[in-house]
Design a protein around this motif. Structure first.
Motif, short mmCIF file in Angstrom:
data_model
loop_
_atom_site.label_atom_id
_atom_site.label_comp_id
_atom_site.label_asym_id
_atom_site.label_seq_id
_atom_site.Cartn_x
_atom_site.Cartn_y
_atom_site.Cartn_z
N PRO A 174 0.79 -1.24 0.00
CA PRO A 174 0.00 0.00 0.00
C PRO A 174 0.83 1.29 0.00
O PRO A 174 0.49 2.23 -0.73
CB PRO A 174 -0.83 -0.11 1.29
N GLY A 175 1.88 1.35 0.77
CA GLY A 175 2.70 2.57 0.81
C GLY A 175 3.30 2.88 -0.55
O GLY A 175 3.31 4.03 -0.99
N MET A 176 3.77 1.84 -1.23
CA MET A 176 4.40 2.04 -2.55
C MET A 176 3.34 2.46 -3.58
O MET A 176 3.57 3.38 -4.36
CB MET A 176 5.08 0.73 -2.98
N VAL A 177 2.17 1.83 -3.55
CA VAL A 177 1.11 2.17 -4.51
C VAL A 177 0.60 3.59 -4.23
O VAL A 177 0.48 4.41 -5.15
CB VAL A 177 -0.04 1.13 -4.42
N GLY A 178 0.32 3.88 -2.97
CA GLY A 178 -0.16 5.22 -2.61
C GLY A 178 0.87 6.29 -2.96
O GLY A 178 0.55 7.33 -3.54
N GLY A 179 2.14 6.01 -2.62
CA GLY A 179 3.21 6.97 -2.90
C GLY A 179 3.36 7.19 -4.41
O GLY A 179 3.52 8.32 -4.87
N MET A 180 3.27 6.11 -5.16
CA MET A 180 3.40 6.21 -6.63
C MET A 180 2.24 7.02 -7.21
O MET A 180 2.44 7.90 -8.06
CB MET A 180 3.40 4.80 -7.21
N LEU A 181 1.03 6.77 -6.73
CA LEU A 181 -0.12 7.51 -7.27
C LEU A 181 -0.09 8.98 -6.87
O LEU A 181 -0.46 9.85 -7.66
CB LEU A 181 -1.43 6.83 -6.84
N GLY A 210 -0.05 -10.46 -6.95
CA GLY A 210 -0.69 -10.14 -8.23
C GLY A 210 -2.08 -9.59 -8.03
O GLY A 210 -2.48 -8.61 -8.67
N VAL A 211 -2.83 -10.20 -7.15
CA VAL A 211 -4.21 -9.76 -6.90
C VAL A 211 -4.20 -8.47 -6.08
O VAL A 211 -4.85 -7.48 -6.44
CB VAL A 211 -5.01 -10.87 -6.17
N PHE A 212 -3.46 -8.48 -4.99
CA PHE A 212 -3.53 -7.36 -4.04
C PHE A 212 -3.00 -6.05 -4.65
O PHE A 212 -3.59 -5.00 -4.47
CB PHE A 212 -2.79 -7.69 -2.74
N PHE A 213 -1.88 -6.13 -5.35
CA PHE A 213 -1.31 -4.90 -5.93
C PHE A 213 -2.34 -4.22 -6.84
O PHE A 213 -2.60 -3.02 -6.73
CB PHE A 213 -0.03 -5.22 -6.73
N ASN A 214 -2.95 -5.02 -7.72
CA ASN A 214 -3.89 -4.44 -8.69
C ASN A 214 -5.17 -3.96 -8.01
O ASN A 214 -5.70 -2.89 -8.34
CB ASN A 214 -4.19 -5.45 -9.80
N ALA A 215 -5.64 -4.74 -7.06
CA ALA A 215 -6.87 -4.36 -6.35
C ALA A 215 -6.64 -3.07 -5.57
O ALA A 215 -7.47 -2.14 -5.58
CB ALA A 215 -7.30 -5.48 -5.41
N TYR A 216 -5.48 -2.97 -4.92
CA TYR A 216 -5.22 -1.77 -4.11
C TYR A 216 -4.99 -0.56 -5.01
O TYR A 216 -5.43 0.55 -4.68
CB TYR A 216 -4.00 -2.00 -3.20
N LEU A 239 -6.41 0.02 -7.89
CA LEU A 239 -7.72 0.49 -8.34
C LEU A 239 -8.49 1.15 -7.20
O LEU A 239 -9.14 2.18 -7.38
CB LEU A 239 -8.53 -0.68 -8.92
N ALA A 240 -8.37 0.55 -6.01
CA ALA A 240 -9.08 1.12 -4.84
C ALA A 240 -8.54 2.52 -4.54
O ALA A 240 -9.31 3.44 -4.25
CB ALA A 240 -8.90 0.21 -3.63
N LYS A 263 -9.62 7.58 0.44
CA LYS A 263 -10.05 7.47 1.85
C LYS A 263 -10.37 6.02 2.21
O LYS A 263 -10.10 5.57 3.31
CB LYS A 263 -11.20 8.42 2.16
N LEU A 264 -10.94 5.28 1.23
CA LEU A 264 -11.21 3.86 1.48
C LEU A 264 -9.88 3.09 1.54
O LEU A 264 -9.68 2.27 2.43
CB LEU A 264 -12.09 3.29 0.36
N ALA A 265 -8.99 3.39 0.60
CA ALA A 265 -7.71 2.67 0.55
C ALA A 265 -6.91 2.86 1.85
O ALA A 265 -6.40 1.90 2.42
CB ALA A 265 -6.90 3.14 -0.65
N HIS A 266 -6.84 4.12 2.32
CA HIS A 266 -6.08 4.35 3.57
C HIS A 266 -6.78 3.69 4.76
O HIS A 266 -6.11 3.22 5.68
CB HIS A 266 -5.91 5.85 3.81
N ARG A 267 -8.12 3.67 4.74
CA ARG A 267 -8.83 3.02 5.86
C ARG A 267 -8.57 1.52 5.84
O ARG A 267 -8.34 0.90 6.88
CB ARG A 267 -10.35 3.31 5.75
N ILE A 268 -8.55 0.93 4.65
CA ILE A 268 -8.24 -0.51 4.56
C ILE A 268 -6.84 -0.76 5.14
O ILE A 268 -6.64 -1.67 5.95
CB ILE A 268 -8.30 -1.00 3.08
#
Ligand SMILES: [Fe+2]
Ligand SMILES: [Fe+2]
Length: 292
Positions: free
Chosen positions: A127-134, A186-192, A194-195, A201-206
């Motif tokens: 999550p940190g890497m995906v959030g940081g990248m976005l 593979g599943v989690f990276f893509n799902a997160y 998109l989330a 706000k949903l992604a950080h709460r998850i």
């Protein structure tokens, strides 16, 4: 934090040409050393001179994956029982997603804490890497600052990866666990991804709830170490250097500092979600960089 930063100043850091270093130590003329020298000569051709780093006691710094100034002392006084009560639909959805993922993991690993920790960390570092990248790409698109949140989220990802580097020093996953990690990633990276695009706000709460579960898993791990259900062993050397632990530390001490890290990640992510829930953007609030 300031203490940690102050401490890092005592480390002796200076640049040294690797090829010089290799030839001076190469007295045997073995094939292996020749290979090393060849590699290092290529490196110095480009003017890239990796620093030679020593500890305060003069011994060599042996880790390339992190440097002395990235080491810190975890704040283990943090409240590990804090919980964000789900109130809104967004909170409840995030909470139940994490609950739904938690039970199969507990069923699969049961009390095999180190196996569980290895899998958990491969997920927690995403999550940190995906959030940081976005946030990074958003900053570029919108020509605006991020308020430090890119750095804070990447720091979290890096910290999680160091948890993994610590555990793989104790346990190397079997082929079927590697396959599981591959599939889950593979599943989690893509799902997160998109989330986070759809609703930060949903992604950080998850992630906040995921971190709460991590705290609770490490508490069970610690309890089993403390009550003797699991054998305590000396702490891996990488953990001693990363968390500035005493030389005689054990796995118990390592689990305690990792749990404190997870509690800090919990706070950062619930805080980020709260900012969004209150109708603001992350960049409006200074990011908790270096929050350990
Ligand atoms: Fe972690
Ligand atoms: Fe975490």
């Amino acid at each position: 934090m300031s203490t940690t930063m102050g401490t890092t100043r005592v480390f002796n850091v200076h640049a040294r040409n690797w090829s010089t270093q290799a030839s001076s130590s190469d007295s045997s003329g073995s094939e292996k050393n020749d290979d090393n020298e060849k590699k290092l000569t290529v490196s110095s051709y480009w003017g890239v001179t990796p620093p030679s780093i020593t500890k305060a006691d003069g011994s060599a710094w042996k880790w390339n994956c992190f440097r002395p100034w990235e080491a810190y002392q975890a704040d283990t006084s943090i409240d590990v029982k804090k919980h964000h009560t789900p109130v809104t639909w967004n909170d409840k959805f995030a909470y139940w997603i994490v609950q739904a993922c938690k039970y199969p993991a507990h069923l699969y690993f049961q009390r095999k804490h180190i196996h569980h920790a290895v899998l958990l960390e491969t997920v927690a570092a995403v999550p940190g890497m995906v959030g940081g990248m976005l946030l990074h790409t958003k900053s570029l698109r919108r020509f605006e600052q991020s308020g430090g949140w890119i750095k804070a989220l990447l720091e979290e990802a890096e910290n999680e990866r160091m948890h993994l580097m610590t555990f793989i020093d104790i346990y190397r996953p079997k082929w079927h666990e590697r396959a599981l990690v591959f599939a889950v990633q593979g599943v989690f990276f893509n799902a997160y991804f998109l989330a986070y695009l759809a609703s930060p706000k949903l992604a950080h709460r998850i992630t906040g709830y995921l971190e709460e579960e991590a705290v609770s898993s490490y508490t069970e791990f610690l309890n089993d170490l403390e009550n003797g259900a699991m054998e305590d062993i000396p702490a891996p050397a990488i953990a001693i250097d990363y968390w500035c632990l005493p030389q005689n530390s054990t796995l118990k001490d390592v689990v305690r500092v990792i749990r404190a890290d997870e509690a800090h990640h919990r706070d950062i992510n619930h805080f980020a979600s709260d900012i969004h829930c209150q109708g603001h953007e992350l960049k409006e609030y200074p990011a908790p960089i270096g929050y350990h």
